[in-house]
Design an enzyme around this catalytic site. Structure first.
Site, PDB file in Angstrom:
ATOM      1  N   HIS A 216       0.840  -1.206   0.000  1.00 11.74           N
ATOM      2  CA  HIS A 216       0.000   0.000   0.000  1.00 11.74           C
ATOM      3  C   HIS A 216       0.870   1.249   0.000  1.00 11.74           C
ATOM      4  O   HIS A 216       1.546   1.545   0.979  1.00 11.74           O
ATOM      5  CB  HIS A 216      -0.919   0.009   1.221  1.00 11.74           C
ATOM      6  CG  HIS A 216      -1.946   1.107   1.191  1.00 11.74           C
ATOM      7  ND1 HIS A 216      -3.034   1.061   0.349  1.00 11.74           N
ATOM      8  CD2 HIS A 216      -2.043   2.274   1.873  1.00 11.74           C
ATOM      9  CE1 HIS A 216      -3.764   2.157   0.525  1.00 11.74           C
ATOM     10  NE2 HIS A 216      -3.189   2.907   1.437  1.00 11.74           N
TER      11      HIS A 216
ATOM     12  N   TYR B  24      -5.582   7.394  -6.800  1.00  9.45           N
ATOM     13  CA  TYR B  24      -6.884   8.052  -6.978  1.00  9.45           C
ATOM     14  C   TYR B  24      -6.768   9.464  -7.558  1.00  9.45           C
ATOM     15  O   TYR B  24      -7.713  10.242  -7.492  1.00  9.45           O
ATOM     16  CB  TYR B  24      -7.680   8.064  -5.663  1.00  9.45           C
ATOM     17  CG  TYR B  24      -6.960   8.662  -4.462  1.00  9.45           C
ATOM     18  CD1 TYR B  24      -6.991  10.031  -4.213  1.00  9.45           C
ATOM     19  CD2 TYR B  24      -6.270   7.858  -3.565  1.00  9.45           C
ATOM     20  CE1 TYR B  24      -6.344  10.569  -3.116  1.00  9.45           C
ATOM     21  CE2 TYR B  24      -5.623   8.392  -2.458  1.00  9.45           C
ATOM     22  CZ  TYR B  24      -5.656   9.753  -2.234  1.00  9.45           C
ATOM     23  OH  TYR B  24      -5.004  10.289  -1.152  1.00  9.45           O
TER      24      TYR B  24
ATOM     25  N   HIS C 287      -9.555   1.032   1.679  1.00 10.79           N
ATOM     26  CA  HIS C 287      -9.208   1.591   2.983  1.00 10.79           C
ATOM     27  C   HIS C 287     -10.377   1.279   3.917  1.00 10.79           C
ATOM     28  O   HIS C 287     -11.517   1.663   3.628  1.00 10.79           O
ATOM     29  CB  HIS C 287      -9.124   3.133   2.916  1.00 10.79           C
ATOM     30  CG  HIS C 287      -7.944   3.677   2.190  1.00 10.79           C
ATOM     31  ND1 HIS C 287      -8.070   4.581   1.161  1.00 10.79           N
ATOM     32  CD2 HIS C 287      -6.621   3.512   2.377  1.00 10.79           C
ATOM     33  CE1 HIS C 287      -6.859   4.940   0.733  1.00 10.79           C
ATOM     34  NE2 HIS C 287      -5.965   4.299   1.457  1.00 10.79           N
TER      35      HIS C 287
ATOM     36  N   HIS D 221      -5.503  -0.864   6.708  1.00 11.59           N
ATOM     37  CA  HIS D 221      -5.675  -0.321   8.062  1.00 11.59           C
ATOM     38  C   HIS D 221      -6.536  -1.258   8.930  1.00 11.59           C
ATOM     39  O   HIS D 221      -6.018  -1.874   9.841  1.00 11.59           O
ATOM     40  CB  HIS D 221      -6.231   1.116   8.076  1.00 11.59           C
ATOM     41  CG  HIS D 221      -5.438   2.059   7.239  1.00 11.59           C
ATOM     42  ND1 HIS D 221      -4.086   2.266   7.433  1.00 11.59           N
ATOM     43  CD2 HIS D 221      -5.777   2.856   6.183  1.00 11.59           C
ATOM     44  CE1 HIS D 221      -3.644   3.154   6.542  1.00 11.59           C
ATOM     45  NE2 HIS D 221      -4.639   3.521   5.773  1.00 11.59           N
TER      46      HIS D 221
ATOM     47  N   ASP E 289       2.449   3.243   2.686  1.00 10.50           N
ATOM     48  CA  ASP E 289       1.352   4.211   2.684  1.00 10.50           C
ATOM     49  C   ASP E 289       1.804   5.630   2.327  1.00 10.50           C
ATOM     50  O   ASP E 289       1.987   5.938   1.165  1.00 10.50           O
ATOM     51  CB  ASP E 289       0.632   4.137   4.041  1.00 10.50           C
ATOM     52  CG  ASP E 289      -0.735   4.801   4.037  1.00 10.50           C
ATOM     53  OD1 ASP E 289      -1.120   5.349   2.998  1.00 10.50           O
ATOM     54  OD2 ASP E 289      -1.417   4.768   5.077  1.00 10.50           O
TER      55      ASP E 289
END
Ligand SMILES: [Zn+2]
Length: 409
Positions: free
Chosen positions: A58, A119, A221, A258, A309
């Site tokens: 991620h 995104y 997420h 997460h 992340d």
């Protein structure tokens, strides 16, 4: 990344410790692995410990710009998010340049495959293609996890102005755009539901169907913040994990990133559906996120993976030990996961979450392997415990992706 050749490792991790290991690679895949053999003259010598390449399940490459930029002042996750939006505006050319630097840092940290949870759709597919091109240029495997992002919150509120470039308008338009991207050498296209906040239930099903028709990984997420859970309960009458169950989204092809604010029933649902849970310890610390029930998830049937992340830190071994160490502080106990399980999260299980047949040194797998060594150290017997707790990204000396050497120090 379709190389061939021979490598001879002083010690290697084959699911157990082995010495004098000859790895033969043909056409980017491991052809054979033999232990206790002398090095042939044409083999590359790997001094130290050779392990499978690390999987970064991620990442948001653009967020590396925030490193060291958001650690003064004050605030919570939502305040951080406002500041993060200020770094989301890119031209394709600048994003390509930036991503090359991020991916080079990842390779030098022993990451051979990255999952870019993407995104930024303001330029259509151009920023996604910039990520793919940057990965190819640097020699890292990429799974472009293209995220559907449609609304500002569970109550259906409009997107904020900064969020508008994330949206395709509706899920069908998202699917049409993503259909223009294609898998290739070192490239996999995967799908994401950004979150239960940003995607309504009907659109979630469109994204999941798109992924399942193509056998592509599906990510989301999930429950990073308590606020998301509260809003979901208020609007949908159930938790985010239960909403995914209701909509048929849970499954072994799903990676929940997460997965922090879960109740017992959520844990049972994710486990029973063999969902992979991706923890991002260094980012979750940075953002003031709580610590998820990772031991309970693993016990209930979830595989674990790790991700960098926000890329404030790029070190998968730190992520792997952080997964355990953060729970120690939260629970007042030690060793919630065995080191070999943490190592598997950073290798085989992360690779599977990204759709790659890699993460193990055995015949037939993609030839991704890295070598760790400590110049200041003595020779010692390799253990998963020392790999995870005694080493870091800085100890990576050699990286091979698909039989091609991409880092050699
Ligand atoms: Zn994320």
């Amino acid at each position: 990344m379709i190389g061939s050749g021979k490598w001879h490792a002083e010690q290697a991790w084959l699911g157990r410790r082995a010495e004098n290991v000859l790895i033969e690679v043909e056409g980017g895949r491991i052809k054979s692995v033999e232990e206790d053999v002398f090095a042939p003259a044409d083999a590359v010598a790997l001094k130290g410990w050779t392990i499978p390449g690390l999987a970064n399940a991620h990442s948001h490459a653009f967020q590396r710009l925030l490193r060291g930029e958001v650690e003064s002042g004050a605030g919570d996750f939502w305040a951080w998010r406002e500041r993060m939006y200020g770094f989301a505006d890119w031209t394709p050319a600048d994003y390509f340049k930036h991503a090359r630097l991020v991916f080079r840092e990842m390779l030098e940290a022993g990451i051979t495959a990255v999952g870019e949870f993407h995104y930024l759709h303001g330029h259509g597919n151009e920023l996604g293609e910039a990520l793919i091109d940057a990965a190819a240029q640097e020699g890292i495997r990429i799974t472009l996890i293209d995220a559907c992002y449609l609304r500002g919150g569970l109550d259906g509120r409009e997107l904020e102005p900064e969020q508008l470039p994330f949206s395709d308008g509706d899920a069908d338009a998202w699917a049409r755009r993503v259909d223009d991207l294609s898998d290739g050498d070192g490239v996999r296209i995967a799908a994401a539901i950004h979150s239960v906040r940003a995607v309504d239930p009907e659109s979630m099903r469109v994204v999941a169907t798109w992924a399942r028709e193509r056998q592509a990984p599906l990510h989301i997420h999930l429950a990073e913040q308590a606020g998301e859970v509260d809003e979901c309960v208020a609007v949908e009458g159930c938790t985010p994990a239960q909403l995914l169950e209701r909509e048929g989204i849970l499954g072994p092809d799903l990676t929940a990133v997460h997965a922090i604010h879960l109740d017992e029933r959520d844990v049972g649902l994710l486990g029973a559906n063999h969902v992979t849970v991706c923890a991002c310890a260094t980012t979750e610390r940075d953002l003031g996120d709580n610590v998820g029930p990772l031991q309970a998830l693993a016990r209930s049937g979830c595989a674990l993976a790790v991700g960098s992340d926000s890329n404030a830190v790029v070190d998968m071994l730190e992520e792997a030990r952080g997964l355990d160490l953060d729970q120690r502080r939260a629970l007042g106990r030690r060793v919630l996961h065995q080191p070999v399980d943490l190592l598997r999260a950073a290798t085989a299980d992360g690779m599977r979450a990204l759709g790659w047949e890699a993460g193990e040194l055995k015949a037939g797998m993609l030839a991704d392997f890295i070598t760790l060594d400590q110049s200041r150290g003595l020779w010692r017997e390799m253990t998963p415990s020392y790999i995870v707790y005694g080493m870091s990204a800085r100890d990576v000396t050699n990286v091979v992706v698909g039989g091609v050497t991409v880092v050699s120090k």
